[in-house]
Design an enzyme around this catalytic site. Structure first.
Site, PDB file in Angstrom:
ATOM      1  N   GLY A  15       0.777  -1.243   0.000  1.00 42.60           N
ATOM      2  CA  GLY A  15       0.000   0.000   0.000  1.00 42.60           C
ATOM      3  C   GLY A  15       0.804   1.286   0.000  1.00 42.60           C
ATOM      4  CG  ASN A  17       1.818   3.325  -5.790  1.00 44.66           C
ATOM      5  OD1 ASN A  17       2.111   4.340  -6.423  1.00 44.66           O
ATOM      6  ND2 ASN A  17       2.520   2.200  -5.881  1.00 44.66           N
ATOM      7  CG  MET A  87      -1.534  -8.371  -6.697  1.00 47.65           C
ATOM      8  SD  MET A  87      -0.507  -7.571  -7.963  1.00 47.65           S
ATOM      9  CE  MET A  87       0.297  -9.016  -8.663  1.00 47.65           C
ATOM     10  NE  ARG A  88      -8.031 -11.909  -6.334  1.00 50.62           N
ATOM     11  CZ  ARG A  88      -8.410 -13.144  -6.079  1.00 50.62           C
ATOM     12  NH1 ARG A  88      -9.082 -13.834  -6.982  1.00 50.62           N
ATOM     13  NH2 ARG A  88      -8.121 -13.687  -4.932  1.00 50.62           N
ATOM     14  CG  ASN A 104      -3.340  -0.485 -12.953  1.00 51.01           C
ATOM     15  OD1 ASN A 104      -3.223  -0.655 -11.735  1.00 51.01           O
ATOM     16  ND2 ASN A 104      -2.650  -1.180 -13.834  1.00 51.01           N
ATOM     17  CG  HIS A 106       2.235  -1.727 -15.281  1.00 53.92           C
ATOM     18  ND1 HIS A 106       1.930  -2.955 -14.732  1.00 53.92           N
ATOM     19  CD2 HIS A 106       3.288  -1.926 -16.099  1.00 53.92           C
ATOM     20  CE1 HIS A 106       2.767  -3.855 -15.218  1.00 53.92           C
ATOM     21  NE2 HIS A 106       3.602  -3.261 -16.051  1.00 53.92           N
TER      22      HIS A 106
HETATM   23  C1  GRF Z   1       3.331  -0.844  -7.580  1.00 48.99           C
HETATM   24  O1  GRF Z   1       4.616  -0.982  -8.128  1.00 48.99           O
HETATM   25  C2  GRF Z   1       2.303  -0.703  -8.648  1.00 48.99           C
HETATM   26  O2  GRF Z   1       2.753  -0.049  -9.792  1.00 48.99           O
HETATM   27  C3  GRF Z   1       2.001  -2.139  -9.001  1.00 48.99           C
HETATM   28  O3  GRF Z   1       2.038  -2.808  -7.766  1.00 48.99           O
HETATM   29  C4  GRF Z   1       2.912  -2.136  -6.872  1.00 48.99           C
HETATM   30  C5  GRF Z   1       2.148  -1.873  -5.611  1.00 48.99           C
HETATM   31  O4  GRF Z   1       2.954  -1.416  -4.566  1.00 48.99           O
HETATM   32  N1  GRF Z   1       0.757  -2.234  -9.728  1.00 48.99           N
HETATM   33  P1  GRF Z   1       2.275  -0.814  -3.270  1.00 48.99           P
HETATM   34  O5  GRF Z   1       1.335  -1.866  -2.687  1.00 48.99           O
HETATM   35  O6  GRF Z   1       1.538   0.428  -3.657  1.00 48.99           O
HETATM   36  O7  GRF Z   1       3.395  -0.526  -2.332  1.00 48.99           O
END
Ligand code: GRF
Length: 197
Positions: A15, A17, A87-88, A104, A106
Site C-alpha cells: 500500500g 502507492n 492483483m486481480r 491503474n 503500472h
Molecule cells: C506498484 O509498483 C504498482 O505499480 C504495481 O504494484 C505495486 C504496488 O505497490 N501495480 P504498493 O502496494 O503500492 O506498495
C-alpha cells in the site's frame, strides 16, 4: 458548492502507492474507501490509520464475487476507482459500472512489460530506461489508454532493490499528479491517444 469526486482505492499489497495518494496535497477528489482481496494487506492498515473505511472482501475465482464489491462501492457512493497494486483482473461488471472511471498504475513504461514482475523483467531485459505508467483500465491487462508516464534511468550497478526503489518513488508523484489531472482537467481520447485540453 459541488462535491468532490468520491474515490475508492483497490489494493492487494503493502500500500505504499495508497499512502502517497492519501498524503498528496490535492487529489481533486476524496478517498472514501479502500478495498482489498487480501485481509493481510498493509494497505488496509494504512487506510485505517488515517481514518479511511477499509475492508477485505473475498474476490472468488476469476472475481466471481464482483457483485459484492460493486454493492460496497455503491454504498459508499464511489464514482472513480484507483487500482494501486491490485492483483486481480477486473471483470465486465466493474468496467460497465465505472466506464472510463478506473485508473491503474503500472511499474513500467507500457506497452513494455505488462503483467507481473515488470521491474525485474525490465532489468533482466537490459533496458536503459524504464519507469511507470498511469492508464485507464479496459478489458485487457495493463492495456487501456495512457494518461501519463514517468521515465526512470536504469543504472549499470542497479539491483532489483535499487531499481524498484526508484521506480516506486517515481510512481508516488506520478499517480497523485495524474489523478489530479484526470479529475480536474478536461481531456479527449481519440483511438488510444489522450489529449489534455
Ligand atoms: C506498484 O509498483 C504498482 O505499480 C504495481 O504494484 C505495486 C504496488 O505497490 N501495480 P504498493 O502496494 O503500492 O506498495
Amino acid at each position: 458548492m459541488t462535491s468532490l469526486p468520491r474515490l475508492a482505492v483497490l489494493a492487494s499489497g503493502q500500500g505504499t502507492n495508497l499512502r502517497a495518494l492519501l498524503d498528496a496535497e490535492s487529489l481533486g477528489g476524496t478517498i472514501v474507501l479502500v478495498l482489498s482481496d487480501n485481509p493481510d494487506a498493509g494497505a488496509l492498515d494504512i487506510a485505517r490509520a488515517r481514518g479511511v473505511d477499509a475492508e477485505a472482501l473475498d474476490a472468488g475465482p476469476r472475481f466471481r464475487n464482483e457483485a459484492a464489491w460493486l454493492a460496497r462501492l455503491a454504498r459508499a457512493h464511489v464514482d472513480t476507482i484507483l487500482l494501486a497494486g491490485f492483483m486481480r483482473i477486473l471483470q465486465a461488471g466493474f468496467l460497465e459500472a465505472f466506464p472510463g472511471r478506473i485508473l491503474n498504475i503500472h511499474p513500467s513504461l507500457l506497452p513494455a512489460f505488462p503483467g507481473t514482475h515488470a521491474i525485474a523483467r525490465a532489468l533482466e531485459h537490459g533496458v536503459r530506461v524504464t519507469g511507470c505508467t498511469v492508464h485507464l483500465v479496459d478489458a485487457g491487462v495493463d492495456e487501456g489508454p495512457i494518461l501519463d508516464q514517468k521515465a526512470v534511468e536504469v543504472r549499470e550497478d542497479d539491483t532489483l532493490d535499487t531499481l524498484t526503489a526508484r521506480v516506486h518513488e517515481a510512481e508516488y508523484g506520478l499517480y497523485a499528479k495524474t489523478v489530479r489531472d484526470y479529475l480536474t482537467r478536461p481531456f479527449a481520447i481519440e483511438g488510444r491517444r489522450v489529449t489534455w485540453r
